[in-house]
Design an enzyme around this catalytic site. Structure first.
Site, PDB file in Angstrom:
ATOM      1  N   GLY A 250       0.838  -1.198   0.000  1.00 24.83           N
ATOM      2  CA  GLY A 250       0.000   0.000   0.000  1.00 24.83           C
ATOM      3  C   GLY A 250       0.869   1.242   0.000  1.00 24.83           C
ATOM      4  O   GLY A 250       1.985   1.231  -0.533  1.00 24.83           O
ATOM      5  N   SER A 251       0.372   2.281   0.629  1.00 29.32           N
ATOM      6  CA  SER A 251       1.078   3.564   0.574  1.00 29.32           C
ATOM      7  C   SER A 251       2.295   3.574   1.515  1.00 29.32           C
ATOM      8  O   SER A 251       2.323   2.866   2.530  1.00 29.32           O
ATOM      9  CB  SER A 251       0.123   4.684   0.968  1.00 29.32           C
ATOM     10  N   THR A 252       3.243   4.394   1.186  1.00 31.84           N
ATOM     11  CA  THR A 252       4.443   4.534   2.020  1.00 31.84           C
ATOM     12  C   THR A 252       4.057   5.080   3.399  1.00 31.84           C
ATOM     13  O   THR A 252       4.595   4.655   4.430  1.00 31.84           O
ATOM     14  CB  THR A 252       5.465   5.434   1.302  1.00 31.84           C
ATOM     15  N   GLU A 253       3.077   5.973   3.397  1.00 31.60           N
ATOM     16  CA  GLU A 253       2.611   6.567   4.661  1.00 31.60           C
ATOM     17  C   GLU A 253       2.091   5.485   5.623  1.00 31.60           C
ATOM     18  O   GLU A 253       2.484   5.422   6.790  1.00 31.60           O
ATOM     19  CB  GLU A 253       1.482   7.526   4.263  1.00 31.60           C
ATOM     20  N   GLY A 255       2.717   2.310   5.322  1.00 27.93           N
ATOM     21  CA  GLY A 255       3.840   1.406   5.560  1.00 27.93           C
ATOM     22  C   GLY A 255       4.621   1.800   6.811  1.00 27.93           C
ATOM     23  O   GLY A 255       5.029   0.946   7.610  1.00 27.93           O
ATOM     24  N   GLU A 272       5.649  -3.527   0.635  1.00 28.62           N
ATOM     25  CA  GLU A 272       5.696  -3.130  -0.784  1.00 28.62           C
ATOM     26  C   GLU A 272       4.966  -1.807  -0.866  1.00 28.62           C
ATOM     27  O   GLU A 272       3.749  -1.767  -0.720  1.00 28.62           O
ATOM     28  CB  GLU A 272       4.963  -4.145  -1.666  1.00 28.62           C
ATOM     29  N   GLU A 403       3.599  10.540  -5.492  1.00 26.96           N
ATOM     30  CA  GLU A 403       2.869   9.488  -6.212  1.00 26.96           C
ATOM     31  C   GLU A 403       1.415   9.918  -6.372  1.00 26.96           C
ATOM     32  O   GLU A 403       0.713  10.145  -5.396  1.00 26.96           O
ATOM     33  CB  GLU A 403       2.952   8.183  -5.409  1.00 26.96           C
TER      34      GLU A 403
HETATM   35  P1  NAP Z   1      -3.392   2.523   1.986  1.00 23.43           P
HETATM   36  O1  NAP Z   1      -4.126   3.393   2.922  1.00 23.43           O
HETATM   37  O2  NAP Z   1      -1.951   2.352   2.170  1.00 23.43           O
HETATM   38  O3  NAP Z   1      -4.141   1.108   2.000  1.00 23.43           O
HETATM   39  C1  NAP Z   1      -3.548  -0.158   1.792  1.00 23.43           C
HETATM   40  C2  NAP Z   1      -4.082  -1.139   2.815  1.00 23.43           C
HETATM   41  O4  NAP Z   1      -3.681  -0.744   4.129  1.00 23.43           O
HETATM   42  C3  NAP Z   1      -5.599  -1.232   2.864  1.00 23.43           C
HETATM   43  O5  NAP Z   1      -5.988  -2.556   3.148  1.00 23.43           O
HETATM   44  C4  NAP Z   1      -5.915  -0.305   4.016  1.00 23.43           C
HETATM   45  O6  NAP Z   1      -7.171  -0.520   4.584  1.00 23.43           O
HETATM   46  C5  NAP Z   1      -4.806  -0.627   4.977  1.00 23.43           C
HETATM   47  N1  NAP Z   1      -4.561   0.393   5.989  1.00 23.43           N
HETATM   48  C6  NAP Z   1      -4.834   1.714   5.934  1.00 23.43           C
HETATM   49  N2  NAP Z   1      -4.475   2.326   7.088  1.00 23.43           N
HETATM   50  C7  NAP Z   1      -3.964   1.377   7.891  1.00 23.43           C
HETATM   51  C8  NAP Z   1      -3.403   1.374   9.201  1.00 23.43           C
HETATM   52  N3  NAP Z   1      -3.310   2.482   9.914  1.00 23.43           N
HETATM   53  N4  NAP Z   1      -2.966   0.204   9.713  1.00 23.43           N
HETATM   54  C9  NAP Z   1      -3.043  -0.927   8.994  1.00 23.43           C
HETATM   55  N5  NAP Z   1      -3.572  -0.996   7.754  1.00 23.43           N
HETATM   56  C10 NAP Z   1      -4.011   0.142   7.192  1.00 23.43           C
HETATM   57  O7  NAP Z   1      -3.659   2.996   0.543  1.00 23.43           O
HETATM   58  P2  NAP Z   1      -4.955   3.811   0.051  1.00 23.43           P
HETATM   59  O8  NAP Z   1      -5.422   4.833   1.026  1.00 23.43           O
HETATM   60  O9  NAP Z   1      -5.954   2.815  -0.346  1.00 23.43           O
HETATM   61  O10 NAP Z   1      -4.324   4.549  -1.168  1.00 23.43           O
HETATM   62  C11 NAP Z   1      -3.597   5.738  -0.915  1.00 23.43           C
HETATM   63  C12 NAP Z   1      -2.367   5.765  -1.704  1.00 23.43           C
HETATM   64  O11 NAP Z   1      -1.555   4.628  -1.442  1.00 23.43           O
HETATM   65  C13 NAP Z   1      -2.562   5.696  -3.188  1.00 23.43           C
HETATM   66  O12 NAP Z   1      -2.952   6.870  -3.770  1.00 23.43           O
HETATM   67  C14 NAP Z   1      -1.202   5.246  -3.607  1.00 23.43           C
HETATM   68  O13 NAP Z   1      -0.313   6.292  -3.606  1.00 23.43           O
HETATM   69  C15 NAP Z   1      -0.804   4.287  -2.550  1.00 23.43           C
HETATM   70  N6  NAP Z   1      -1.052   2.885  -2.907  1.00 23.43           N
HETATM   71  C16 NAP Z   1       0.006   2.140  -3.266  1.00 23.43           C
HETATM   72  C17 NAP Z   1      -0.186   0.827  -3.609  1.00 23.43           C
HETATM   73  C18 NAP Z   1       0.930  -0.055  -4.014  1.00 23.43           C
HETATM   74  O14 NAP Z   1       0.695  -1.104  -4.576  1.00 23.43           O
HETATM   75  N7  NAP Z   1       2.164   0.295  -3.714  1.00 23.43           N
HETATM   76  C19 NAP Z   1      -1.461   0.283  -3.603  1.00 23.43           C
HETATM   77  C20 NAP Z   1      -2.534   1.071  -3.194  1.00 23.43           C
HETATM   78  C21 NAP Z   1      -2.297   2.373  -2.842  1.00 23.43           C
HETATM   79  P3  NAP Z   1      -8.402   0.355   4.048  1.00 23.43           P
HETATM   80  O15 NAP Z   1      -8.575  -0.017   2.638  1.00 23.43           O
HETATM   81  O16 NAP Z   1      -9.554  -0.009   4.858  1.00 23.43           O
HETATM   82  O17 NAP Z   1      -7.967   1.782   4.249  1.00 23.43           O
END
Ligand code: NAP
Ligand code: MG
Length: 499
Positions: A250-253, A255, A272, A403
């Site tokens: 998911g996101s670096t933030e 991560g 990742e 990104e």
């Molecule tokens: P994200 O917040 O990083 O979500 C990825 C996963 O992490 C989801 O299952 C999410 O659950 C979960 N998550 C969120 N906050 C968490 C926390 N505090 N503790 C544990 N797990 C948590 O990504 P997003 O908000 O969907 O997308 C935001 C940005 O992330 C995108 O715009 C992109 O830049 C990046 N992204 C990167 C990838 C990649 O493959 N590298 C994939 C997706 C997104 P929820 O879905 O319920 O929030």
């Protein structure tokens, strides 16, 4: 014979799946959330509710971890032979193939991607991944080691490679089932048990996969699937004291939050994360390939790929030709609902994502970037944004540094290989990169110097289960695919005997 643009007839299993609220999988049973709460998953092509899903939170994660622990320590799974694990994974791959159309329809409805992409790209890649790891189960071995201790012949020493234990896996929405397979297949091949949390935007195919996992015959509790929100279910899983390893995409933030949450019990962590990958086109490239390749590098999956070639660097003498060519490619795109086979570009996944992408487009405009093509959201229901090529950008702009995770590429001209190398590496990320040239020496010299986990030469977004995948710098920790992922899910034990 059906043409590729024949309307999609939804499978009856799909309409049935969407009709009733979906439960979560814990210990081999489909159960409601302890709280009784559910949440909605949306169809991004309309913005309307697609399905309701049990909303897992901390207490559900607790139950799932208990089930995974019991299955790991003393269930049938703990005694099963490696070959038998392989057969289960292979059986699951066969079941996925038998349900390709159903899974493709669910994926497209939930995520928005074109149905052909789901049918020909995502779902076949999922069964391939399970088959790849079915072949690993009986090849995960240790070695015997010659010691140099006094009286070395009095020692017998060897290593064992053992499953790490209970694994928490948190996945994103951009390739929902593909990401589930990248996580589950190596963990199961290694003998771990799993609690998987899909993304709140796209929980459906993971839940259908859970049904196929039970049908394949995996023992109860080996795979538990808890949909819910990141801040509750995800955070509880990352912090759980009885989880031995957490794997996140998911996101670096987020991560960073995962890495912090994991410190309490020092569980193993693999990440990742995001990217801002450089795609470098030299004047001596085969432009007939480099131009469509560069368009696909960014626009595939609506730009929602962690590897998206979102920074396009083109050598000056061919800059206009390449940019015009990439812009021209977007005219072949037909934006529309993914479930309409005539569409080859779908919506972005959610309202938040649409707003995020549009926010970046505004920021680019404010900073002086110019859209050669695209630049706006579509005035229609659903979350549609035009494929966009931005020029007149500089490395300080947010659109170049951050990104965007949408169909937006920034294009910058360069003079020499040295110049482009410093541009390309000027990023906090390091996930992927590409070089287009006919000069093989230049290609491989650059490949050695790019700070990225993957370098594609004269191609883009080629994935294979044998190619290790992961990031330099803030794009992550660890490598997935092939044996590298087995290493993520195993511990090495040294056994040293005086004999
Ligand atoms: P994200 O917040 O990083 O979500 C990825 C996963 O992490 C989801 O299952 C999410 O659950 C979960 N998550 C969120 N906050 C968490 C926390 N505090 N503790 C544990 N797990 C948590 O990504 P997003 O908000 O969907 O997308 C935001 C940005 O992330 C995108 O715009 C992109 O830049 C990046 N992204 C990167 C990838 C990649 O493959 N590298 C994939 C997706 C997104 P929820 O879905 O319920 O929030
Ligand atoms: Mg959805």
């Amino acid at each position: 014979m059906a043409t590729t643009t024949a309307p999609v007839q939804l499978e009856s299993s799909v309409t049935e799946f969407l009709r009733i609220p979906r439960k979560m999988l814990i210990g081999g049973n489909w159960v409601e959330a302890v709280s009784g709460k559910t949440f909605e998953s949306y169809d991004p092509s309309t913005g309307e509710v697609l399905a309701r899903v049990a909303e897992g939170a901390g207490e559900d994660i607790d139950l799932a971890v208990k089930a995974a622990r019991a299955a790991f320590e003393k269930g049938e799974w703990a005694k099963i032979s490696p070959a038998q694990r392989g057969k289960l994974l292979w059986k699951l791959a066969d079941l996925i193939d038998q349900h390709t159309e159903e899974l493709a329809q669910l994926e497209t409805l939930d995520n928005g991607k074109p149905i052909m992409t789901s049918r020909k790209g995502d779902i076949p890649a999922v069964s391939d991944m399970f088959r790849h790891y079915a072949g690993w189960t009986d090849k995960i071995s240790g070695s015997t080691l010659p010691l140099s201790a006094p009286e070395p012949d009095k020692f017998f020493a060897y290593t064992r490679r053992e499953p790490v234990g209970v694994v928490g896996q948190i996945i994103p929405w951009n390739y929902p089932l593909v990401m589930a397979s990248w996580k589950l297949a190596p963990a199961l091949a290694s003998g771990c048990t799993v609690v998987l949390k899909p993304a709140e935007q796209t929980p459906l195919t993971a839940l259908r996969l859970g049904e196929l996992i039970l049908e394949a015959g995996f023992p109860d509790g080996v795979v538990n699937i808890v949909p819910g929100f990141g801040e509750t279910a995800g955070a509880a899983l990352a912090a759980h004291p009885d989880v031995d390893k957490i794997a996140f995409t998911g996101s670096t933030e987020v991560g960073r939050l995962i890495a912090k949450a994991a410190t309490a019990n020092l569980k193993k962590v693999s990440l990742e994360l995001g990217g801002k990958s450089p795609n470098v086109v030299f004047a001596d490239a085969d432009l007939e390939r480099a131009i469509p390749g560069s368009a696909a590098a960014i626009f595939y999956n609506q730009g929602q790929s962690c590897t998206a070639g979102s920074r396009l660097f083109v050598q000056k003498s061919v800059f206009d030709r390449v940019i015009d060519g990439v812009a021209e490619q977007t005219k072949k795109f037909k934006l529309g609902p993914g479930i309409d086979p005539a569409s080859n570009q779908g919506p972005v996944v959610s309202k938040e994502q649409l707003e995020r992408v549009c926010g970046y487009l505004d920021s680019g405009r404010r900073d002086g970037a110019k859209a050669v093509v695209g630049g706006r959201k579509l005035d229609r229901p659903g979350y549609f944004v035009e494929p966009t090529v931005l020029v007149d950008v500089n490395p300080e702009m947010k659109v170049v540094r951050e990104e965007i995770f949408g169909p937006v590429v920034t294009a910058i001209p360069f003079d020499s290989p040295d110049d482009v190398l410093s541009f390309a590496n000027d990023t906090a990320y390091g996930l992927a990169s590409a070089v287009w040239t006919r000069d093989i020496s230049k290609a491989h010299q650059l490949a050695a110097k790019l700070k990225a986990g993957t370098v594609w030469i004269n191609c883009y977004n080629v994935f294979d289960p044998v190619l290790p995948f992961g990031g330099y710098k803030q794009s992550g920790w660890g490598r997935e695919m092939g044996f590298d992922a087995i290493e993520l899910y195993t511990e090495v034990k040294s056994v040293c005997a005086r004999i």
